[in-house]
Write a protein that holds these residues in place. Structure first.
Motif, PDB file in Angstrom:
ATOM      1  N   TRP A 183     -19.003  47.551   5.667  1.00 29.74           N
ATOM      2  CA  TRP A 183     -19.080  46.374   6.522  1.00 29.74           C
ATOM      3  C   TRP A 183     -17.673  45.808   6.696  1.00 29.74           C
ATOM      4  O   TRP A 183     -16.960  45.590   5.726  1.00 29.74           O
ATOM      5  CB  TRP A 183     -19.982  45.306   5.909  1.00 29.74           C
ATOM      6  N   ALA A 184     -17.301  45.535   7.933  1.00 29.54           N
ATOM      7  CA  ALA A 184     -15.982  44.978   8.238  1.00 29.54           C
ATOM      8  C   ALA A 184     -16.100  43.474   8.460  1.00 29.54           C
ATOM      9  O   ALA A 184     -16.939  43.012   9.239  1.00 29.54           O
ATOM     10  CB  ALA A 184     -15.402  45.647   9.483  1.00 29.54           C
ATOM     11  N   LEU A 185     -15.259  42.721   7.764  1.00 23.75           N
ATOM     12  CA  LEU A 185     -15.295  41.263   7.850  1.00 23.75           C
ATOM     13  C   LEU A 185     -14.675  40.780   9.156  1.00 23.75           C
ATOM     14  O   LEU A 185     -13.663  41.309   9.613  1.00 23.75           O
ATOM     15  CB  LEU A 185     -14.543  40.662   6.662  1.00 23.75           C
ATOM     16  N   ALA A 186     -15.279  39.744   9.721  1.00 28.79           N
ATOM     17  CA  ALA A 186     -14.806  39.187  10.991  1.00 28.79           C
ATOM     18  C   ALA A 186     -13.410  38.584  10.850  1.00 28.79           C
ATOM     19  O   ALA A 186     -13.058  38.017   9.817  1.00 28.79           O
ATOM     20  CB  ALA A 186     -15.780  38.125  11.484  1.00 28.79           C
ATOM     21  N   GLY A 187     -12.653  38.686  11.921  1.00 28.82           N
ATOM     22  CA  GLY A 187     -11.284  38.190  11.912  1.00 28.82           C
ATOM     23  C   GLY A 187     -11.165  36.695  11.714  1.00 28.82           C
ATOM     24  O   GLY A 187     -10.191  36.213  11.126  1.00 28.82           O
ATOM     25  N   ASP A 188     -12.164  35.913  12.160  1.00 28.27           N
ATOM     26  CA  ASP A 188     -12.057  34.463  12.023  1.00 28.27           C
ATOM     27  C   ASP A 188     -12.198  34.023  10.571  1.00 28.27           C
ATOM     28  O   ASP A 188     -11.782  32.917  10.214  1.00 28.27           O
ATOM     29  CB  ASP A 188     -13.066  33.739  12.912  1.00 28.27           C
TER      30      ASP A 188
ATOM     31  N   ALA B 183      -8.329  43.770  -0.336  1.00 31.99           N
ATOM     32  CA  ALA B 183      -8.676  42.459   0.209  1.00 31.99           C
ATOM     33  C   ALA B 183      -8.171  42.309   1.639  1.00 31.99           C
ATOM     34  O   ALA B 183      -8.880  41.789   2.511  1.00 31.99           O
ATOM     35  CB  ALA B 183      -8.098  41.366  -0.687  1.00 31.99           C
ATOM     36  N   GLN B 184      -6.961  42.760   1.880  1.00 35.93           N
ATOM     37  CA  GLN B 184      -6.391  42.641   3.222  1.00 35.93           C
ATOM     38  C   GLN B 184      -7.067  43.595   4.203  1.00 35.93           C
ATOM     39  O   GLN B 184      -7.164  43.301   5.396  1.00 35.93           O
ATOM     40  CB  GLN B 184      -4.891  42.888   3.158  1.00 35.93           C
ATOM     41  N   ARG B 185      -7.568  44.713   3.696  1.00 34.23           N
ATOM     42  CA  ARG B 185      -8.302  45.661   4.545  1.00 34.23           C
ATOM     43  C   ARG B 185      -9.636  45.051   4.964  1.00 34.23           C
ATOM     44  O   ARG B 185     -10.097  45.254   6.082  1.00 34.23           O
ATOM     45  CB  ARG B 185      -8.506  46.967   3.771  1.00 34.23           C
ATOM     46  N   ALA B 186     -10.281  44.322   4.039  1.00 35.13           N
ATOM     47  CA  ALA B 186     -11.511  43.563   4.322  1.00 35.13           C
ATOM     48  C   ALA B 186     -12.653  44.426   4.838  1.00 35.13           C
ATOM     49  O   ALA B 186     -13.409  44.019   5.728  1.00 35.13           O
ATOM     50  CB  ALA B 186     -11.219  42.412   5.285  1.00 35.13           C
ATOM     51  N   ILE B 187     -12.794  45.609   4.275  1.00 42.22           N
ATOM     52  CA  ILE B 187     -13.935  46.475   4.569  1.00 42.22           C
ATOM     53  C   ILE B 187     -14.652  46.725   3.246  1.00 42.22           C
ATOM     54  O   ILE B 187     -14.033  47.186   2.279  1.00 42.22           O
ATOM     55  CB  ILE B 187     -13.497  47.797   5.216  1.00 42.22           C
ATOM     56  N   TYR B 188     -15.947  46.424   3.212  1.00 45.23           N
ATOM     57  CA  TYR B 188     -16.659  46.408   1.937  1.00 45.23           C
ATOM     58  C   TYR B 188     -17.916  47.274   1.962  1.00 45.23           C
ATOM     59  O   TYR B 188     -18.585  47.401   2.990  1.00 45.23           O
ATOM     60  CB  TYR B 188     -17.040  44.970   1.576  1.00 45.23           C
ATOM     61  N   GLY B 189     -18.207  47.854   0.788  1.00 47.32           N
ATOM     62  CA  GLY B 189     -19.399  48.675   0.624  1.00 47.32           C
ATOM     63  C   GLY B 189     -20.545  47.893   0.018  1.00 47.32           C
ATOM     64  O   GLY B 189     -20.464  46.681  -0.212  1.00 47.32           O
ATOM     65  N   ARG B 190     -21.632  48.591  -0.291  1.00 49.07           N
ATOM     66  CA  ARG B 190     -22.861  47.963  -0.778  1.00 49.07           C
ATOM     67  C   ARG B 190     -22.650  47.137  -2.038  1.00 49.07           C
ATOM     68  O   ARG B 190     -23.306  46.119  -2.244  1.00 49.07           O
ATOM     69  CB  ARG B 190     -23.913  49.041  -1.052  1.00 49.07           C
TER      70      ARG B 190
ATOM     71  N   ARG C 236     -11.106  36.270   8.012  1.00 46.44           N
ATOM     72  CA  ARG C 236      -9.904  36.856   7.424  1.00 46.44           C
ATOM     73  C   ARG C 236      -8.679  35.971   7.633  1.00 46.44           C
ATOM     74  O   ARG C 236      -7.833  35.842   6.745  1.00 46.44           O
ATOM     75  CB  ARG C 236      -9.647  38.241   8.026  1.00 46.44           C
ATOM     76  N   GLN C 237      -8.574  35.349   8.791  1.00 41.60           N
ATOM     77  CA  GLN C 237      -7.368  34.571   9.101  1.00 41.60           C
ATOM     78  C   GLN C 237      -7.267  33.288   8.286  1.00 41.60           C
ATOM     79  O   GLN C 237      -6.209  32.645   8.258  1.00 41.60           O
ATOM     80  CB  GLN C 237      -7.338  34.237  10.583  1.00 41.60           C
ATOM     81  N   GLN C 238      -8.332  32.918   7.576  1.00 40.65           N
ATOM     82  CA  GLN C 238      -8.290  31.708   6.756  1.00 40.65           C
ATOM     83  C   GLN C 238      -7.687  31.950   5.374  1.00 40.65           C
ATOM     84  O   GLN C 238      -7.433  31.003   4.634  1.00 40.65           O
ATOM     85  CB  GLN C 238      -9.705  31.144   6.582  1.00 40.65           C
ATOM     86  N   VAL C 239      -7.485  33.212   5.021  1.00 40.64           N
ATOM     87  CA  VAL C 239      -7.023  33.554   3.670  1.00 40.64           C
ATOM     88  C   VAL C 239      -5.690  34.283   3.735  1.00 40.64           C
ATOM     89  O   VAL C 239      -5.518  35.221   4.516  1.00 40.64           O
ATOM     90  CB  VAL C 239      -8.058  34.438   2.939  1.00 40.64           C
TER      91      VAL C 239
ATOM     92  N   ILE D 247      -6.877  25.602  -0.954  1.00 41.23           N
ATOM     93  CA  ILE D 247      -7.719  26.185  -2.000  1.00 41.23           C
ATOM     94  C   ILE D 247      -7.024  27.405  -2.588  1.00 41.23           C
ATOM     95  O   ILE D 247      -6.474  28.232  -1.851  1.00 41.23           O
ATOM     96  CB  ILE D 247      -9.095  26.579  -1.433  1.00 41.23           C
ATOM     97  N   LEU D 248      -7.070  27.520  -3.903  1.00 34.79           N
ATOM     98  CA  LEU D 248      -6.461  28.653  -4.599  1.00 34.79           C
ATOM     99  C   LEU D 248      -7.539  29.518  -5.248  1.00 34.79           C
ATOM    100  O   LEU D 248      -8.403  29.013  -5.968  1.00 34.79           O
ATOM    101  CB  LEU D 248      -5.500  28.159  -5.687  1.00 34.79           C
ATOM    102  N   SER D 249      -7.485  30.811  -4.997  1.00 36.32           N
ATOM    103  CA  SER D 249      -8.370  31.781  -5.646  1.00 36.32           C
ATOM    104  C   SER D 249      -7.502  32.674  -6.528  1.00 36.32           C
ATOM    105  O   SER D 249      -6.696  33.451  -6.039  1.00 36.32           O
ATOM    106  CB  SER D 249      -9.098  32.633  -4.596  1.00 36.32           C
ATOM    107  N   LEU D 250      -7.689  32.548  -7.840  1.00 33.34           N
ATOM    108  CA  LEU D 250      -6.818  33.234  -8.801  1.00 33.34           C
ATOM    109  C   LEU D 250      -7.588  33.638 -10.051  1.00 33.34           C
ATOM    110  O   LEU D 250      -8.136  32.758 -10.719  1.00 33.34           O
ATOM    111  CB  LEU D 250      -5.670  32.296  -9.181  1.00 33.34           C
ATOM    112  N   PRO D 251      -7.682  34.909 -10.373  1.00 30.98           N
ATOM    113  CA  PRO D 251      -7.245  36.052  -9.555  1.00 30.98           C
ATOM    114  C   PRO D 251      -8.246  36.304  -8.428  1.00 30.98           C
ATOM    115  O   PRO D 251      -9.449  36.100  -8.602  1.00 30.98           O
ATOM    116  CB  PRO D 251      -7.233  37.209 -10.549  1.00 30.98           C
ATOM    117  N   CYS D 252      -7.749  36.752  -7.301  1.00 28.79           N
ATOM    118  CA  CYS D 252      -8.616  36.916  -6.136  1.00 28.79           C
ATOM    119  C   CYS D 252      -9.239  38.297  -6.061  1.00 28.79           C
ATOM    120  O   CYS D 252     -10.106  38.541  -5.226  1.00 28.79           O
ATOM    121  CB  CYS D 252      -7.835  36.626  -4.864  1.00 28.79           C
ATOM    122  N   SER D 253      -8.780  39.222  -6.902  1.00 24.23           N
ATOM    123  CA  SER D 253      -9.313  40.589  -6.953  1.00 24.23           C
ATOM    124  C   SER D 253      -9.300  41.209  -5.551  1.00 24.23           C
ATOM    125  O   SER D 253      -8.304  41.125  -4.834  1.00 24.23           O
ATOM    126  CB  SER D 253     -10.716  40.578  -7.560  1.00 24.23           C
ATOM    127  N   THR D 254     -10.427  41.797  -5.127  1.00 31.25           N
ATOM    128  CA  THR D 254     -10.487  42.514  -3.851  1.00 31.25           C
ATOM    129  C   THR D 254     -10.921  41.618  -2.692  1.00 31.25           C
ATOM    130  O   THR D 254     -11.263  42.115  -1.623  1.00 31.25           O
ATOM    131  CB  THR D 254     -11.422  43.725  -3.972  1.00 31.25           C
TER     132      THR D 254
END
Length: 219
Positions: free
Chosen positions: A188-193, A154-161, A195-198, A111-118
């Protein structure tokens, strides 16, 4: 208006126009769509960083190489995204991916996400596929964007409201930690399982060699 204001203003707009043209040619940003104020703000910020007082001089710096152009792009790209922004489309991808795995048990869904932004879009797709029962080993998502700042977020995967909108937020309980309501914490921190898919990487879809030798994607 004093006698000197008009030529200065003219020089100002005369410099903005070719800068806007460079942005459009390099990345497709249309001044008619975003307005000149956004571009001017980015130019002023870069001029301050470089200690450049003359906009025409800054234009010459831009024209001297792509390094400064990328710095400007980082300022004029404004990410506007959130999780499950296009919920029905994302859930449709998950259903179709699951169907493919059912019919081809050894398939790997690309799957391709383009542009993937944050990162909210590709991560939403990953969560949807996991919820649909697609095995993690059988799908991979590539997120590509022209903005290094967005990719870093995106790689940090920590998100606000702002990344969580609407009332359908059950996925947040399953896949994120932190950010408990009323606790004064808003990240909120995204789970590693998930994150590892992207896999994220830099790319410009207007570049001549963009994804030249890339294998086809399913979605």
């Amino acid at each position: 208006m004093n006698a000197n204001a008009s030529p200065i203003l003219h020089a100002h707009h005369a410099a903005i126009e070719p800068i806007a043209a460079m942005l459009k040619q390099h990345m497709g940003l249309d001044i008619a769509a975003v307005g000149s104020t956004l571009i001017e703000r980015g130019v002023r910020e870069r001029m301050n960083v470089l200690g450049q007082a003359d906009m025409t001089g800054y234009l010459h710096i831009l024209q001297s190489g792509v390094g400064e152009l990328q710095e400007l792009i980082e300022l004029v790209v404004v990410p506007e995204t959130w999780f499950f922004r296009d919920r029905e489309a994302i859930l449709a991808v998950a259903r179709l991916a699951r169907d493919k795995i059912i019919h081809s048990p050894n398939a790997i869904v690309r799957i391709l996400s383009l542009p993937c932004s944050t990162g909210e879009e590709p991560y939403s797709i990953a969560m949807a596929l996991l919820d649909a029962g697609v095995p993690p080993a059988q799908f991979r998502i590539d997120g590509i964007d022209i903005c290094h700042r967005s990719l870093a977020a995106a790689q940090r995967a920590i998100y606000g409201r702002n990344s969580f909108r609407g009332k359908q937020l059950a996925y947040r309980e399953r896949y994120f930690s932190g950010g408990h309501e009323g606790a004064g914490q808003q990240d909120w921190a995204l789970a590693g399982d998930v994150r590892q898919q992207v896999a994220f990487r830099f790319g410009n879809m207007l570049a001549d060699d963009f994804m030249r030798n890339e294998a086809p994607y399913d979605f």
